[in-house]
Design an enzyme around this catalytic site. Structure first.
Site, PDB file in Angstrom:
ATOM      1  N   ASP A  49       2.380   0.365 -24.098  1.00 17.76           N
ATOM      2  CA  ASP A  49       2.173   0.197 -22.974  1.00 17.76           C
ATOM      3  C   ASP A  49       1.354   1.167 -21.957  1.00 17.76           C
ATOM      4  O   ASP A  49       1.454   2.205 -22.561  1.00 17.76           O
ATOM      5  CB  ASP A  49       3.675   1.188 -22.840  1.00 17.76           C
ATOM      6  CG  ASP A  49       4.169   1.571 -21.645  1.00 17.76           C
ATOM      7  OD1 ASP A  49       4.115   1.526 -20.783  1.00 17.76           O
ATOM      8  OD2 ASP A  49       5.038   1.011 -21.353  1.00 17.76           O
ATOM      9  N   SER A  90       6.408  -0.718 -15.363  1.00 16.78           N
ATOM     10  CA  SER A  90       6.827  -0.650 -16.774  1.00 16.78           C
ATOM     11  C   SER A  90       8.042  -2.215 -16.103  1.00 16.78           C
ATOM     12  O   SER A  90       8.647  -2.386 -17.372  1.00 16.78           O
ATOM     13  CB  SER A  90       8.088   0.057 -17.712  1.00 16.78           C
ATOM     14  OG  SER A  90       5.987   0.938 -17.891  1.00 16.78           O
ATOM     15  N   THR A 158      11.017  -0.880 -20.368  1.00 15.81           N
ATOM     16  CA  THR A 158      10.353  -2.375 -21.758  1.00 15.81           C
ATOM     17  C   THR A 158      11.689  -2.654 -22.695  1.00 15.81           C
ATOM     18  O   THR A 158      11.752  -4.233 -22.651  1.00 15.81           O
ATOM     19  CB  THR A 158       9.233  -2.018 -22.429  1.00 15.81           C
ATOM     20  OG1 THR A 158       7.650  -1.313 -21.252  1.00 15.81           O
ATOM     21  CG2 THR A 158       8.298  -2.678 -23.198  1.00 15.81           C
ATOM     22  N   GLU A 278       7.130  -2.040 -29.147  1.00 20.96           N
ATOM     23  CA  GLU A 278       6.918  -1.277 -28.010  1.00 20.96           C
ATOM     24  C   GLU A 278       6.050  -0.146 -28.219  1.00 20.96           C
ATOM     25  O   GLU A 278       6.137   0.740 -28.993  1.00 20.96           O
ATOM     26  CB  GLU A 278       7.807  -1.292 -26.526  1.00 20.96           C
ATOM     27  CG  GLU A 278       6.628  -0.213 -25.653  1.00 20.96           C
ATOM     28  CD  GLU A 278       7.785   0.312 -24.810  1.00 20.96           C
ATOM     29  OE1 GLU A 278       7.644   0.817 -23.707  1.00 20.96           O
ATOM     30  OE2 GLU A 278       8.692   0.669 -24.892  1.00 20.96           O
ATOM     31  N   ASP A 325       1.688  -3.561 -20.398  1.00 19.74           N
ATOM     32  CA  ASP A 325       2.072  -3.970 -19.874  1.00 19.74           C
ATOM     33  C   ASP A 325       1.628  -3.968 -18.136  1.00 19.74           C
ATOM     34  O   ASP A 325       1.363  -4.335 -17.241  1.00 19.74           O
ATOM     35  CB  ASP A 325       3.309  -3.855 -19.793  1.00 19.74           C
ATOM     36  CG  ASP A 325       3.519  -2.363 -19.890  1.00 19.74           C
ATOM     37  OD1 ASP A 325       2.383  -1.418 -20.397  1.00 19.74           O
ATOM     38  OD2 ASP A 325       4.622  -1.132 -19.441  1.00 19.74           O
ATOM     39  N   HIS A 326       0.568  -2.747 -18.417  1.00 17.13           N
ATOM     40  CA  HIS A 326      -0.050  -2.287 -16.798  1.00 17.13           C
ATOM     41  C   HIS A 326      -1.176  -1.466 -17.341  1.00 17.13           C
ATOM     42  O   HIS A 326      -0.964  -1.533 -18.880  1.00 17.13           O
ATOM     43  CB  HIS A 326       0.445  -2.294 -16.352  1.00 17.13           C
ATOM     44  CG  HIS A 326       1.802  -0.906 -16.127  1.00 17.13           C
ATOM     45  ND1 HIS A 326       0.722   0.471 -17.217  1.00 17.13           N
ATOM     46  CD2 HIS A 326       2.882  -1.030 -16.915  1.00 17.13           C
ATOM     47  CE1 HIS A 326       1.831   1.109 -17.705  1.00 17.13           C
ATOM     48  NE2 HIS A 326       3.260   0.378 -17.776  1.00 17.13           N
ATOM     49  N   HIS A 425       0.162   3.948 -12.554  1.00 19.66           N
ATOM     50  CA  HIS A 425      -0.332   3.226 -13.303  1.00 19.66           C
ATOM     51  C   HIS A 425      -1.467   3.114 -12.376  1.00 19.66           C
ATOM     52  O   HIS A 425      -1.268   3.568 -11.183  1.00 19.66           O
ATOM     53  CB  HIS A 425       0.842   2.034 -13.021  1.00 19.66           C
ATOM     54  CG  HIS A 425       2.899   2.425 -14.258  1.00 19.66           C
ATOM     55  ND1 HIS A 425       2.921   1.767 -14.640  1.00 19.66           N
ATOM     56  CD2 HIS A 425       2.035   3.075 -14.436  1.00 19.66           C
ATOM     57  CE1 HIS A 425       4.268   2.061 -15.392  1.00 19.66           C
ATOM     58  NE2 HIS A 425       3.240   2.861 -15.097  1.00 19.66           N
TER      59      HIS A 425
END
Length: 547
Positions: A49, A90, A158, A278, A325-326, A425
């Site tokens: 993550d 997320s 997540t 994760e 995820d980012h 993010h």
């Protein structure tokens, strides 16, 4: 002669047509063979993550420049934007991997009502908020075992995206209930308080429900290690687990250990399994701009990658997809106007290599003893920093509880020539890594939704067929003539009520149950209530049940 010629011509044409049919049939047969060759029994999806290229670069240098286990699998880039924003959170990021659909920020595995990004298809109004069946739910319907492994609390965005549906990613109690009633076979990580009747606001005994349904529930890692059954929820912290650098004194397992255990249990199913793993707190360290936390969690995640990869390479039926995820934090190796020639490798690593705790771990050690002398002593002991300024000491002293990493992280970063642009993010692409026994992997720049499409393809799952008519809403039922109402008298237990003749059917939110008098029926999917829209979604076989 003319008739003979025509007959020969017709025979030739017929022969050509037959040959074309044969070749076409062979081509389709070959395609089927190729498709079957690419199919696998098991898929392991691993999500670090918030991880960026800067994160992996720093982790690699930390271990002397040695490659990471995931390095050999790098094959492309993934675009991460959500349905309504170029910077995703997320929840929609995990939703894209779980369902193959983009949704809007804060939403978990439901269709969006707000779509503003180019190329994202609009959703019909009747489908706003409608739950989307996930690849985990689909795999379970096909008889595969399912698992979730993480270091956060299990209702966090997540893991939640794979086994729950909501427009509010922060509604942990509802999410936890859905995940329990979704009957995930293996859940390893943190968050016991969300199944504990003594700590839940609604007093639901979710731990008891799991046990009644044949699932071993434990908070003790030794008990989990010694478990050799097929269904387990091991929640080794009341909320989130510790960072890897800080976990040893807490008696918590590593992400690699939990990965090993999950694979050991799930691989007993001859039909195969789907497992999501994760590296949850890479993201949290990035929010805090804490480079020690980043190194701690990237290396912990990479050890889990090695466990999964060793398993996959030992057989020919398992694929692995690794994809953040980012991005998060805008981390750089190099800061401000510092000359590139004046910063040597040791300048980046000096304090980070000395660190034996993350900033979150140091906060536990400091406790309430935040005198100037104790702050200087602890920071020197755990980071080797002996030149704190008075302003830095005051900032450490005044840090809100749970936020010391937001102070210590930048202090270490500044001395390590590591830059950050944000505590949030960011919107860049992330690196895609993949392993397939036949080297059938996605390449190039792809959408995050295509990761799910790929997993569904190699597992032989038709997600479209699962989503078709899976859910029906209270509005749909009313339009079909049913006597429907939503009972909100108990905010902790919203219910859909359907009256038909002398019978009353009660469908509680977040469960897969229907109550009718003393009778109880199970539905395929959990029921979902969206308070902001006053929409209640229920598994569509409810119609056949009440006819």
């Amino acid at each position: 002669m003319k008739n003979v010629f025509l007959r020969r011509k017709n025979i030739l044409i017929s022969a050509i047509l037959i040959l074309c049919i044969i070749l076409s049939t062979l081509a389709f047969a070959q395609q089927d063979i190729n498709d079957n060759e690419n199919k696998v029994k098991n898929v392991i999806l691993m999500i670090p993550d918030g991880m960026t290229i800067a994160h992996t670069t720093l982790a690699r240098w930390y271990q002397g420049g040695e490659p990471l286990a995931m390095d050999e699998l790098a094959c492309g880039l993934v675009r991460t934007y959500s349905a309504n924003n170029p910077i995703t959170d997320s929840a929609p990021a995990a939703t894209a991997y779980a369902t193959g659909f983009k949704t809007q920020n804060r939403y978990l595995s439901i269709y969006p009502e707000m779509v503003s990004m180019p190329g994202v298809g609009q959703v019909e109004e009747k489908d706003f908020y409608k739950p989307i069946i996930t690849i985990l739910e689909s795999a379970k319907r096909l008889g595969k075992s399912t698992g979730l492994v993480f270091t956060c609390q299990f209702p966090h965005a997540t893991p939640a995206a794979f086994a729950s549906h909501t427009d509010n990613r922060n509604d942990y109690e509802s999410i936890a209930e859905q995940m329990v009633y979704n009957h995930v076979d293996v859940v390893l990580g943190g968050g016991y308080k969300y199944i504990d009747k003594n700590q839940r606001k609604d007093k639901e005994d979710l731990a008891g429900y799991l046990k009644q349904n044949g699932i071993f529930v434990t908070t003790n890692w030794q008990d989990a290690k010694n478990f050799f059954g097929q269904k387990i929820w091991g929640l080794f912290a009341q909320d989130a687990m510790h960072y890897d650098f800080d976990r040893k004194d807490a008696g918590e397992p590593s992400l690699a250990e939990m990965t090993q255990k999950a694979i050991q249990i799930l691989s007993k199913n001859r039909n195969g399994f789907f497992l999501m793993i994760e590296g949850s707190q890479i993201d949290w360290a990035s929010h805090a701009n804490d480079p020690v936390g980043v190194v701690s969690e990237v290396l912990a995640f990479d050890k889990a990658v090695k466990v999964a990869l060793d398993f996959a390479k030992s057989r020919d039926d398992t694929a692995i997809i690794i994809v953040p995820d980012h991005t998060n934090g805008g981390m750089t190796l190099g800061i401000g106007t510092t000359s590139i020639d004046s910063v040597l490798l040791n300048h980046f690593l000096k304090y980070i290599r000395r660190a034996t705790r993350t900033a979150a771990g140091v906060e536990e050690i400091l406790g309430n003893n935040k005198t100037d002398e104790n702050i200087k002593k602890v920071v020197s002991q755990y980071y080797g920093i002996d030149n704190l300024t008075q302003d830095e000491i005051n900032a450490i002293k005044n840090a809100p509880q749970g936020r010391l990493n937001y102070v210590l992280g930048p202090i270490i970063s500044k001395r390590s020539y590591i830059g950050w642009t944000s505590n949030e993010h960011t919107g860049e692409e992330v690196v895609l890594y993949a392993y397939h026994p036949k080297d059938y992997i996605p390449r190039g720049v792809i959408e995050n939704t295509e990761v799910c499409d790929y997993m569904a393809e190699i597992l032989g799952i038709d997600l479209g067929s699962f989503n078709e008519n899976a859910y029906i809403s209270n509005i749909d039922l009313e339009e079909k003539g049913y006597n429907v109402s939503i009972d909100t008298s108990n905010p902790s237990n919203i219910q859909l009520v359907i009256n038909k003749g002398s019978k009353k059917y009660i469908i509680p939110q977040n469960k897969n149950l229907v109550l009718e008098g003393s009778n109880q029926y199970k539905l395929k999917y959990v029921s979902v209530y969206i308070p902001s829209a006053k929409r209640f979604f229920v598994s569509s076989e409810i119609e056949s049940l009440i006819k």
